[in-house]
Write a protein that holds these residues in place. Structure first.
Motif, PDB file in Angstrom:
ATOM      1  N   MET A  55       0.851  -1.198   0.000  1.00 35.94           N
ATOM      2  CA  MET A  55       0.000   0.000   0.000  1.00 35.94           C
ATOM      3  C   MET A  55       0.884   1.244   0.000  1.00 35.94           C
ATOM      4  SD  MET A  55      -2.627   1.382   2.931  1.00 35.94           S
ATOM      5  CE  MET A  55      -3.287  -0.260   3.207  1.00 35.94           C
ATOM      6  N   ASP A  56       0.533   2.226  -0.842  1.00 37.06           N
ATOM      7  CA  ASP A  56       1.246   3.500  -0.799  1.00 37.06           C
ATOM      8  C   ASP A  56       0.240   4.642  -0.819  1.00 37.06           C
ATOM      9  OD1 ASP A  56       0.537   4.097  -3.507  1.00 37.06           O
ATOM     10  OD2 ASP A  56       2.229   2.910  -4.224  1.00 37.06           O
ATOM     11  N   VAL A  57       0.745   5.823  -0.551  1.00 34.57           N
ATOM     12  CA  VAL A  57      -0.136   6.984  -0.432  1.00 34.57           C
ATOM     13  C   VAL A  57      -0.810   7.301  -1.762  1.00 34.57           C
ATOM     14  CG1 VAL A  57      -0.206   9.465   0.041  1.00 34.57           C
ATOM     15  CG2 VAL A  57       1.127   7.955   1.517  1.00 34.57           C
ATOM     16  N   ARG A  58      -0.122   7.058  -2.865  1.00 32.72           N
ATOM     17  CA  ARG A  58      -0.729   7.325  -4.172  1.00 32.72           C
ATOM     18  C   ARG A  58      -2.003   6.504  -4.342  1.00 32.72           C
ATOM     19  NH1 ARG A  58      -0.597   4.704  -8.965  1.00 32.72           N
ATOM     20  NH2 ARG A  58       0.878   3.207  -8.091  1.00 32.72           N
ATOM     21  N   GLN A  59      -1.975   5.230  -3.916  1.00 31.32           N
ATOM     22  CA  GLN A  59      -3.174   4.395  -4.013  1.00 31.32           C
ATOM     23  C   GLN A  59      -4.308   4.966  -3.169  1.00 31.32           C
ATOM     24  OE1 GLN A  59      -1.381   0.759  -2.676  1.00 31.32           O
ATOM     25  NE2 GLN A  59      -1.118  -0.058  -4.753  1.00 31.32           N
ATOM     26  N   LEU A  60      -3.976   5.458  -1.977  1.00 28.80           N
ATOM     27  CA  LEU A  60      -5.003   6.050  -1.123  1.00 28.80           C
ATOM     28  C   LEU A  60      -5.560   7.330  -1.743  1.00 28.80           C
ATOM     29  CD1 LEU A  60      -3.383   5.563   2.403  1.00 28.80           C
ATOM     30  CD2 LEU A  60      -5.176   4.187   1.321  1.00 28.80           C
ATOM     31  N   GLU A  61      -4.701   8.118  -2.370  1.00 31.07           N
ATOM     32  CA  GLU A  61      -5.161   9.333  -3.047  1.00 31.07           C
ATOM     33  C   GLU A  61      -6.110   8.973  -4.190  1.00 31.07           C
ATOM     34  OE1 GLU A  61      -1.379  12.360  -2.355  1.00 31.07           O
ATOM     35  OE2 GLU A  61      -1.393  11.025  -4.089  1.00 31.07           O
ATOM     36  N   TYR A  62      -5.791   7.915  -4.925  1.00 35.73           N
ATOM     37  CA  TYR A  62      -6.668   7.466  -6.007  1.00 35.73           C
ATOM     38  C   TYR A  62      -8.012   6.997  -5.441  1.00 35.73           C
ATOM     39  CZ  TYR A  62      -2.906   7.536  -9.505  1.00 35.73           C
ATOM     40  OH  TYR A  62      -1.925   7.907 -10.384  1.00 35.73           O
ATOM     41  N   PHE A  63      -7.945   6.226  -4.364  1.00 30.95           N
ATOM     42  CA  PHE A  63      -9.169   5.734  -3.721  1.00 30.95           C
ATOM     43  C   PHE A  63     -10.065   6.904  -3.295  1.00 30.95           C
ATOM     44  CE2 PHE A  63     -11.084   5.053   0.529  1.00 30.95           C
ATOM     45  CZ  PHE A  63     -12.083   4.145   0.189  1.00 30.95           C
ATOM     46  N   LEU A  64      -9.484   7.916  -2.635  1.00 30.32           N
ATOM     47  CA  LEU A  64     -10.267   9.065  -2.178  1.00 30.32           C
ATOM     48  C   LEU A  64     -10.804   9.882  -3.348  1.00 30.32           C
ATOM     49  CD1 LEU A  64      -8.091  10.233   0.851  1.00 30.32           C
ATOM     50  CD2 LEU A  64     -10.323   9.108   0.926  1.00 30.32           C
ATOM     51  N   ALA A  65     -10.044   9.948  -4.430  1.00 30.87           N
ATOM     52  CA  ALA A  65     -10.517  10.677  -5.619  1.00 30.87           C
ATOM     53  C   ALA A  65     -11.767  10.017  -6.195  1.00 30.87           C
ATOM     54  CB  ALA A  65      -9.412  10.737  -6.670  1.00 30.87           C
ATOM     55  N   ILE A  66     -11.801   8.696  -6.188  1.00 28.56           N
ATOM     56  CA  ILE A  66     -12.989   7.977  -6.678  1.00 28.56           C
ATOM     57  C   ILE A  66     -14.177   8.254  -5.766  1.00 28.56           C
ATOM     58  CG2 ILE A  66     -13.971   5.695  -7.137  1.00 28.56           C
ATOM     59  CD1 ILE A  66     -11.037   4.789  -7.698  1.00 28.56           C
ATOM     60  N   VAL A  67     -13.931   8.237  -4.451  1.00 24.02           N
ATOM     61  CA  VAL A  67     -14.996   8.517  -3.487  1.00 24.02           C
ATOM     62  C   VAL A  67     -15.530   9.939  -3.682  1.00 24.02           C
ATOM     63  CG1 VAL A  67     -15.529   8.819  -1.035  1.00 24.02           C
ATOM     64  CG2 VAL A  67     -14.121   6.889  -1.782  1.00 24.02           C
ATOM     65  N   ASP A  68     -14.625  10.916  -3.777  1.00 31.91           N
ATOM     66  CA  ASP A  68     -15.039  12.318  -3.857  1.00 31.91           C
ATOM     67  C   ASP A  68     -15.619  12.685  -5.215  1.00 31.91           C
ATOM     68  OD1 ASP A  68     -14.190  12.687  -1.255  1.00 31.91           O
ATOM     69  OD2 ASP A  68     -12.209  13.410  -1.826  1.00 31.91           O
ATOM     70  N   SER A  69     -15.179  11.970  -6.263  1.00 35.80           N
ATOM     71  CA  SER A  69     -15.673  12.260  -7.623  1.00 35.80           C
ATOM     72  C   SER A  69     -16.865  11.416  -8.008  1.00 35.80           C
ATOM     73  CB  SER A  69     -14.548  12.048  -8.645  1.00 35.80           C
ATOM     74  OG  SER A  69     -13.446  12.876  -8.376  1.00 35.80           O
ATOM     75  N   ASP A  70     -17.223  10.465  -7.130  1.00 31.10           N
ATOM     76  CA  ASP A  70     -18.390   9.608  -7.357  1.00 31.10           C
ATOM     77  C   ASP A  70     -18.228   8.746  -8.601  1.00 31.10           C
ATOM     78  OD1 ASP A  70     -20.836   8.565  -6.623  1.00 31.10           O
ATOM     79  OD2 ASP A  70     -21.989  10.003  -7.816  1.00 31.10           O
ATOM     80  N   GLY A  71     -17.040   8.199  -8.799  1.00 33.69           N
ATOM     81  CA  GLY A  71     -16.869   7.275  -9.917  1.00 33.69           C
ATOM     82  C   GLY A  71     -15.456   7.288 -10.481  1.00 33.69           C
ATOM     83  N   PHE A  72     -15.108   6.222 -11.224  1.00 36.01           N
ATOM     84  CA  PHE A  72     -13.774   6.079 -11.786  1.00 36.01           C
ATOM     85  C   PHE A  72     -13.514   7.090 -12.902  1.00 36.01           C
ATOM     86  CE2 PHE A  72     -13.993   2.233  -9.420  1.00 36.01           C
ATOM     87  CZ  PHE A  72     -12.698   1.747  -9.281  1.00 36.01           C
ATOM     88  N   ASN A  73     -14.516   7.313 -13.775  1.00 40.45           N
ATOM     89  CA  ASN A  73     -14.302   8.203 -14.920  1.00 40.45           C
ATOM     90  C   ASN A  73     -13.937   9.611 -14.476  1.00 40.45           C
ATOM     91  OD1 ASN A  73     -14.794   6.224 -16.813  1.00 40.45           O
ATOM     92  ND2 ASN A  73     -16.972   6.680 -16.990  1.00 40.45           N
ATOM     93  N   ARG A  74     -14.743  10.158 -13.569  1.00 39.31           N
ATOM     94  CA  ARG A  74     -14.479  11.525 -13.107  1.00 39.31           C
ATOM     95  C   ARG A  74     -13.182  11.612 -12.322  1.00 39.31           C
ATOM     96  NH1 ARG A  74     -20.501  13.381 -10.917  1.00 39.31           N
ATOM     97  NH2 ARG A  74     -21.551  13.367 -12.953  1.00 39.31           N
ATOM     98  N   ALA A  75     -12.894  10.585 -11.538  1.00 42.35           N
ATOM     99  CA  ALA A  75     -11.652  10.578 -10.771  1.00 42.35           C
ATOM    100  C   ALA A  75     -10.442  10.564 -11.690  1.00 42.35           C
ATOM    101  CB  ALA A  75     -11.628   9.385  -9.825  1.00 42.35           C
ATOM    102  N   ALA A  76     -10.502   9.751 -12.727  1.00 43.19           N
ATOM    103  CA  ALA A  76      -9.382   9.682 -13.670  1.00 43.19           C
ATOM    104  C   ALA A  76      -9.158  11.033 -14.334  1.00 43.19           C
ATOM    105  CB  ALA A  76      -9.656   8.600 -14.721  1.00 43.19           C
TER     106      ALA A  76
END
Length: 295
Positions: free
Chosen positions: A1-22
């Motif tokens: 586990m690294d912080v980048r993965q956690l940042e990606y995870f939170l981006a999906i949560v906050d953006s409500d989906g993979f497309n918007r997070a990406a």
């Protein structure tokens, strides 16, 4: 586990989906999905139910949100500590604010802070109640929160700096018979058409208390978007009870501001999480305390 993965995870949560997070992260969706799958393997549990194009949090995913935010915030604090050697020439400070307090004192606070630390970006998140503000700070979504409450400022879950008291006033459009006056009594609000905020806010609690006292008024509109309040008043839709943080802005726009007697006020304060803060948050708190005579 690294912080980048956690940042990606939170981006999906906050953006409500993979497309918007990406899109927000400027990475490809396959790269984002691969990082999340690696995180899920490390944790031994699925974080999302993938339903078509939707990503719905599993119970494990929900449990990860708060510690993930804390981990990311800790890294940001470490990075900001290094930047503090250079006198906060760069960085970012996340602040949550209730709507009326975003008019004042937040405007003055950001101006004073930015004059001294122009390289630090202050990012303001909208919250609508004191509870929302405390939760945003407590969970690490932001570092500081600006709130107002009719009762004592919160102290159990966060650290609090009292700033000021804001009394209630009445916004009246030009040409209204009340525009010739400087103040009104609570009883004068009987029969008026008022624009009110949503339940849970200090302003709504105040007007609801008037109705409980037998002061019958009509509700012309109920709004969550506080930015629409002043235009609605100026358009003649109704009058509005707000805090005096609106006084200068409303006056410049052409509305009349009347004091409501007897004076009733909200307590305004800055809240922060307990424990070490980033240099930017510490500097912002110092700025706030410096302009507050009683602190």
């Amino acid at each position: 586990m690294d912080v980048r993965q956690l940042e990606y995870f939170l981006a999906i949560v906050d953006s409500d989906g993979f497309n918007r997070a990406a899109a927000a992260l400027y990475v490809s969706q396959p790269s984002l999905s691969q990082a999340v799958r690696a995180l899920e393997r490390d944790l031994g549990s699925a974080l999302f139910h993938r339903i078509g194009r939707r990503a719905v949090l599993t119970e494990a995913g929900k449990a990860l949100i708060e510690p993930a935010r804390a981990a990311v915030r800790s890294l940001e604090t470490a990075r900001a500590s290094v930047a503090s050697v250079h006198e906060l020439r760069a960085g970012r400070l996340d602040v949550a604010s209730m709507p009326s307090q975003a008019v004042e004192p937040l405007t003055s606070l950001i101006r004073a802070f930015s004059d001294r630390y122009p390289g630090v970006v202050v990012a303001v998140k909208a919250v609508f109640t004191a509870r929302d503000t405390v939760d945003a700070v407590r969970t690490g979504a932001v570092e500081l929160g600006l709130l107002a409450t009719s009762g004592p400022l919160p102290e159990k879950e966060v650290s609090t700096t009292a700033l000021e008291r804001q009394r209630f006033v009445l916004l009246v459009p030009p040409g209204d018979p009340l525009a010739l006056r400087d103040d009104v009594s609570c009883e004068d609000l009987a029969g008026l058409r008022l624009i009110v905020g949503q339940p849970g806010t200090g302003i709504r609690a105040y007007v609801d208390s008037l109705r409980e006292r037998g002061i019958a008024f009509e509700v012309a509109a109920e709004i969550e978007h506080r930015v629409a309040l002043l235009p609605l008043v100026l358009a003649g839709v109704g009058l509005a009870v707000v805090t005096e943080s609106w006084r200068d802005l409303a006056g410049q726009a052409g509305a009349h501001v009347l004091d409501i007697e007897p004076a009733t006020a909200l307590n305004v304060g800055l809240v922060s999480r307990r424990g070490p803060l980033s240099p930017a948050a510490t500097a912002f708190l110092s700025t706030a305390r410096a302009r507050t005579p009683h602190t």
